[in-house]
Design a protein around this motif. Sequence first.
Motif, PDB file in Angstrom:
ATOM      1  N   VAL A  26       0.840  -1.194   0.000  1.00 29.05           N
ATOM      2  CA  VAL A  26       0.000   0.000   0.000  1.00 29.05           C
ATOM      3  C   VAL A  26       0.878   1.247   0.000  1.00 29.05           C
ATOM      4  CG1 VAL A  26      -1.695   1.330   1.311  1.00 29.05           C
ATOM      5  CG2 VAL A  26      -1.910  -1.155   1.150  1.00 29.05           C
TER       6      VAL A  26
ATOM      7  N   LYS B 250       2.238   1.927  -3.277  1.00 31.90           N
ATOM      8  CA  LYS B 250       1.150   2.128  -4.236  1.00 31.90           C
ATOM      9  C   LYS B 250       1.385   1.345  -5.528  1.00 31.90           C
ATOM     10  CE  LYS B 250       0.135   6.752  -2.476  1.00 31.90           C
ATOM     11  NZ  LYS B 250       0.045   8.200  -2.767  1.00 31.90           N
ATOM     12  N   ASN B 251       2.055   0.233  -5.375  1.00 33.85           N
ATOM     13  CA  ASN B 251       2.362  -0.584  -6.545  1.00 33.85           C
ATOM     14  C   ASN B 251       2.646  -2.005  -6.086  1.00 33.85           C
ATOM     15  OD1 ASN B 251       3.188  -1.786  -8.872  1.00 33.85           O
ATOM     16  ND2 ASN B 251       4.822  -0.335  -9.333  1.00 33.85           N
TER      17      ASN B 251
END
Length: 205
Positions: A105, A108-109
């Motif tokens: 998280v 973000k990837n």
Amino acid sequence: MFKLYNQHKTYFLLFSIWVIVVGLLIIVCGSDLLFILLHKNLGGFADLFFRLITELVSTIGVTIILILLLFRNWREGIKATIAMISSTIITHSLKIWVDAPRPWVYFKNESMIRTIEGVVLLPNHSFPSGHSTAAFAMAAVLAFTFNDKRLSPWFFIMAVLIAYSRIYLGQHFPLDIYVGSLVGMISASLTWSFVVFKKQKVELN
């Protein structure tokens, strides 16, 4: 506390080295970059090994060990139980209070995190690592209980491997396992230092 240290200098020395070395690495590299450096693909055997070793401090694993310790020596078993419960309460309280994102998280990837069969990546409550807390609390408990200089390094290595498994499996940052190790060690040390059972006096008639 000084008495406990004098009885278990080997284990305290190993833990001190861990605190200094890992602490410096986190300060120099940063927890996020250090995670990327440590979260490597070491092959199928490593995937299986770290999946299995991380389960040693699952609820079932810890319960089995505590029951065995209670049967071995109920006083030591009660101390071990207090140490594990107190460290768990502290860690979970911090998890809820901080509510830090897990690696996939945070970055973000999810593609940055390796996909390992059977491992579900969790989204939140990353700080600190509950598994690392339990691993270091249990390792200290076992070292204090058995009081054997030959076994202490193995208990410590077990805790380090379990802590690293949380990074390898993509579940935690180095800072998470570092603080978890501190909570576990401090909880066990304080329990062993201050929980005292009164010895019953036997009167001879």
